[in-house]
Design a protein around this motif. Structure first.
Motif, PDB file in Angstrom:
ATOM      1  N   THR A  44      -1.638  10.151   1.184  1.00 44.08           N
ATOM      2  CA  THR A  44      -0.502  11.037   1.470  1.00 44.08           C
ATOM      3  C   THR A  44       0.302  10.461   2.632  1.00 44.08           C
ATOM      4  O   THR A  44       0.017   9.363   3.107  1.00 44.08           O
ATOM      5  CB  THR A  44      -0.971  12.483   1.778  1.00 44.08           C
ATOM      6  N   HIS A  45       1.346  11.198   3.043  1.00 40.55           N
ATOM      7  CA  HIS A  45       2.128  10.821   4.226  1.00 40.55           C
ATOM      8  C   HIS A  45       1.577  11.578   5.426  1.00 40.55           C
ATOM      9  O   HIS A  45       1.246  12.760   5.307  1.00 40.55           O
ATOM     10  CB  HIS A  45       3.592  11.245   4.058  1.00 40.55           C
ATOM     11  N   LEU A  46       1.560  10.954   6.597  1.00 38.38           N
ATOM     12  CA  LEU A  46       1.053  11.654   7.782  1.00 38.38           C
ATOM     13  C   LEU A  46       1.732  11.168   9.065  1.00 38.38           C
ATOM     14  O   LEU A  46       1.929   9.963   9.249  1.00 38.38           O
ATOM     15  CB  LEU A  46      -0.465  11.446   7.908  1.00 38.38           C
ATOM     16  N   THR A  81       0.791  -1.231   0.000  1.00 37.15           N
ATOM     17  CA  THR A  81       0.000   0.000   0.000  1.00 37.15           C
ATOM     18  C   THR A  81       0.824   1.282   0.000  1.00 37.15           C
ATOM     19  O   THR A  81       0.259   2.366   0.035  1.00 37.15           O
ATOM     20  CB  THR A  81      -0.949   0.023   1.218  1.00 37.15           C
ATOM     21  N   HIS A  82       2.154   1.175  -0.017  1.00 35.24           N
ATOM     22  CA  HIS A  82       2.953   2.412  -0.069  1.00 35.24           C
ATOM     23  C   HIS A  82       4.325   2.143  -0.671  1.00 35.24           C
ATOM     24  O   HIS A  82       5.045   1.251  -0.223  1.00 35.24           O
ATOM     25  CB  HIS A  82       3.099   3.013   1.332  1.00 35.24           C
ATOM     26  N   HIS A  83       4.670   2.928  -1.661  1.00 37.41           N
ATOM     27  CA  HIS A  83       5.968   2.790  -2.320  1.00 37.41           C
ATOM     28  C   HIS A  83       6.274   4.074  -3.074  1.00 37.41           C
ATOM     29  O   HIS A  83       5.370   4.856  -3.368  1.00 37.41           O
ATOM     30  CB  HIS A  83       5.913   1.623  -3.321  1.00 37.41           C
ATOM     31  N   HIS A  84       7.577   4.289  -3.352  1.00 37.65           N
ATOM     32  CA  HIS A  84       7.998   5.309  -4.324  1.00 37.65           C
ATOM     33  C   HIS A  84       8.994   4.573  -5.205  1.00 37.65           C
ATOM     34  O   HIS A  84      10.189   4.520  -4.905  1.00 37.65           O
ATOM     35  CB  HIS A  84       8.649   6.511  -3.644  1.00 37.65           C
ATOM     36  N   MET A  85       8.494   3.976  -6.262  1.00 32.51           N
ATOM     37  CA  MET A  85       9.310   3.004  -7.003  1.00 32.51           C
ATOM     38  C   MET A  85      10.534   3.633  -7.661  1.00 32.51           C
ATOM     39  O   MET A  85      11.553   2.969  -7.830  1.00 32.51           O
ATOM     40  CB  MET A  85       8.424   2.284  -8.011  1.00 32.51           C
ATOM     41  N   ALA A 133       0.151   7.150   4.805  1.00 25.58           N
ATOM     42  CA  ALA A 133       1.347   6.347   5.059  1.00 25.58           C
ATOM     43  C   ALA A 133       1.950   6.705   6.409  1.00 25.58           C
ATOM     44  O   ALA A 133       1.943   7.870   6.802  1.00 25.58           O
ATOM     45  CB  ALA A 133       2.373   6.579   3.961  1.00 25.58           C
ATOM     46  N   HIS A 134       2.439   5.709   7.083  1.00 20.52           N
ATOM     47  CA  HIS A 134       3.216   5.780   8.338  1.00 20.52           C
ATOM     48  C   HIS A 134       2.365   5.917   9.604  1.00 20.52           C
ATOM     49  O   HIS A 134       2.184   4.960  10.323  1.00 20.52           O
ATOM     50  CB  HIS A 134       4.298   6.865   8.281  1.00 20.52           C
ATOM     51  N   CYS A 135       1.915   7.140   9.925  1.00 24.25           N
ATOM     52  CA  CYS A 135       1.117   7.347  11.148  1.00 24.25           C
ATOM     53  C   CYS A 135       1.814   6.778  12.383  1.00 24.25           C
ATOM     54  O   CYS A 135       1.159   6.283  13.307  1.00 24.25           O
ATOM     55  CB  CYS A 135      -0.273   6.742  10.987  1.00 24.25           C
ATOM     56  N   VAL A 165       6.054  -1.307   1.730  1.00 16.84           N
ATOM     57  CA  VAL A 165       7.514  -1.410   1.807  1.00 16.84           C
ATOM     58  C   VAL A 165       8.139  -0.020   1.812  1.00 16.84           C
ATOM     59  O   VAL A 165       9.285   0.149   2.180  1.00 16.84           O
ATOM     60  CB  VAL A 165       8.111  -2.264   0.663  1.00 16.84           C
ATOM     61  N   ASP A 166       7.392   0.983   1.398  1.00 16.74           N
ATOM     62  CA  ASP A 166       7.834   2.380   1.267  1.00 16.74           C
ATOM     63  C   ASP A 166       8.900   2.490   0.186  1.00 16.74           C
ATOM     64  O   ASP A 166       9.354   1.508  -0.376  1.00 16.74           O
ATOM     65  CB  ASP A 166       8.331   2.959   2.600  1.00 16.74           C
ATOM     66  N   GLY A 167       9.273   3.719  -0.099  1.00 19.04           N
ATOM     67  CA  GLY A 167      10.257   3.977  -1.158  1.00 19.04           C
ATOM     68  C   GLY A 167      11.543   3.234  -0.884  1.00 19.04           C
ATOM     69  O   GLY A 167      11.990   3.126   0.255  1.00 19.04           O
TER      70      GLY A 167
HETATM   71 ZN   LIG Z   1       6.705   7.327   1.547  1.00 18.39          ZN
END
Ligand SMILES: [Zn+2]
Length: 452
Positions: free
Chosen positions: A231-233, A65-69, A268-270, A319-321
């Motif tokens: 978004t990121h939060l 659910t979150h990546h910056h490929m 993302a994150h929280c 997995v995030d960026g």
């Molecule tokens: Zn991110």
């Protein structure tokens, strides 16, 4: 119509409503849809293609659910290895400013190849930097070729350094142009139908890189088209401090004020979501992409996943960026979620089956989908199989399902996405991974050296 049967699995993990785990299980598929699931003797015995799954655990494909490929081009960059979030971003922004369309396409495929081989069949990607003619279309075209189910998030940054934001002015875009391009990609690519392979998401990068106005306009635009918001939060303490100083609100209060809560939103994150924020997200069905590797890599903290789940917050994994995790291994991420939750709150904080549930059903919920994340009739045919006969699982077959997260992360033997075999006996069928890695390395070297 073409049919596919995966049969005789040592164990079939369904993630269905009863969370059935079926020894000797089988899944029967017609085109891109699961038709029957059960003990091998109880599903149709014939199909155009039959895969004997003896020695394998079969389960629903994992959902990222979150990546910056694009960041797979800047893994392990020395200048950013030992920084926290803001310092890490400052070191990398000037490098990312040299990104080209070819780099976006190739890096998307590299990240997707790695994800697919790690058990992932659906991924989101948050692309928020568009220098040198780069477009979201470049990543979508890369995904089409490799055959991954894709939620492409049209990210954006609009507040540069001169206006008090974090990114350099050279990588921010004009807000009207951002909204225009977002409309364009929704109209060109978004598929709202069941079993969609392509969805578009509206995704300004973060509260510290876009204006309040853009956040509000983005929410209006997403709801006009019926697409999700991302978004990121509340990623770390600096992020919370910025929100309090700049907006006079906690990140959760700011999100609520902007209309950024609801089942069509995920953040993302929280990591630093407070109790009131957790209650708000639970009440509104606002989703969270939990990214344990990235949170450890940047020393952001431990997200309160147990409390979130207790309050009904939909939680998926990301997995995030690749520059803040440096790996895109989805099963590995489930393992880290398990381990990190225990560092924070003890061994009862998360068990192995919950970690797999978050990685499948959890991710599906966060992406606002009810057609992926489980093996059941009427679901999309996204199915993966892990070989249980190798060294990594030796001695763990007392409970092969738990072993998937307790043992070293394995790669898949088979992956079926939307009814098509994308990994066969451990090898990707749609792209040559050796050639892809060579091309990716050449582009990464050019990007970091500044020769792009
Ligand atoms: Zn991110």
């Amino acid at each position: 119509m073409t049919s596919l049967l995966l049969t005789n699995a040592d164990i079939l993990v369904t993630m269905d409503a009863q969370r059935r785990e079926i020894p000797g299980g089988a899944v029967y598929v017609e085109d891109n849809r699961i038709v029957a699931v059960g003990p091998a003797a109880e599903v149709p015995q014939r199909a155009d293609t039959v895969l004997d799954m003896r020695g394998h655990a079969v389960m629903p494909g994992l959902v990222n659910t979150h990546h910056h490929m694009y960041q797979t081009l800047t893994r392990a960059v020395p200048a950013a290895q030992d920084a926290e979030l803001f310092g890490w971003l400052k070191a990398l922004y000037p490098i990312w400013a040299r990104l080209t369309p070819e780099m976006v396409r190739v890096s998307t495929q590299t990240a997707m190849a790695e994800l697919i081989l790690s058990g992932c069949t659906t991924s989101s990607d948050h692309l928020y930097i568009y220098p040198n003619g780069c477009r979201l279309d470049d990543s979508i075209e890369g995904a089409e070729e490799i055959g991954m189910r894709f939620h492409a998030a049209r990210g954006a940054m609009s507040v540069g350094e001169s206006a008090g934001g974090l990114p350099p002015d050279s990588v921010v875009e004009d807000e009207a142009a951002i909204l225009d391009d977002t409309r364009r990609v929704i109209e060109r690519w978004h598929d709202p139908e069941r079993f969609a392979m392509r969805r578009i998401v509206v995704a300004p990068c973060s509260p510290f890189s876009v204006s309040r106005g853009l956040m509000r306009d983005a929410a209006d635009l997403a709801r006009h088209y019926g697409v999700s918001l991302h978004t990121h939060l509340a990623e770390n303490d600096d992020d919370v401090r910025y929100s309090l100083e700049k907006f006079g609100m906690t990140p959760a209060e700011y999100a609520a004020d902007l209309g950024w809560t609801g089942p069509d939103v995920w953040h993302a994150h929280c990591v630093k979501l407070d109790d009131a924020g957790i209650a708000l997200f639970g009440r509104t069905g606002t989703g969270v992409a939990h990214c344990p590797c990235s949170n450890m890599r940047l020393a952001s903290g431990i997200a309160p996943v147990r409390q979130m789940r207790c309050k009904g917050v939909p939680v998926g994994l990301g997995v995030d960026g690749s520059a803040s995790n440096d790996g895109s291994h989805m099963l590995g991420e489930a393992r880290q979620a398990l381990l990190l939750a225990r560092v924070g709150s003890g061994p009862a904080a998360l068990n192995a089956r919950e970690a797999l549930e978050i990685a499948t059903l959890g991710g599906a919920k966060v992406l606002n989908r009810d057609d992926i994340g489980a093996l059941a009739p009427g679901m999309a045919a996204d199915i993966v199989a892990f070989d249980l006969r190798g060294l990594g699982m030796a001695g763990a077959l007392h409970d092969p399902v738990a072993a998937l997260t307790f043992c070293a992360p394995q790669t898949v033997a088979w992956s079926v996405i939307n009814g098509k075999i994308v990994v066969r006996e451990g090898r990707l069928t749609t792209l040559d991974t050796g050639a892809l890695a060579r091309c990716h390395n050449a582009l990464a070297a050019a990007l970091v050296r500044g020769e792009a």
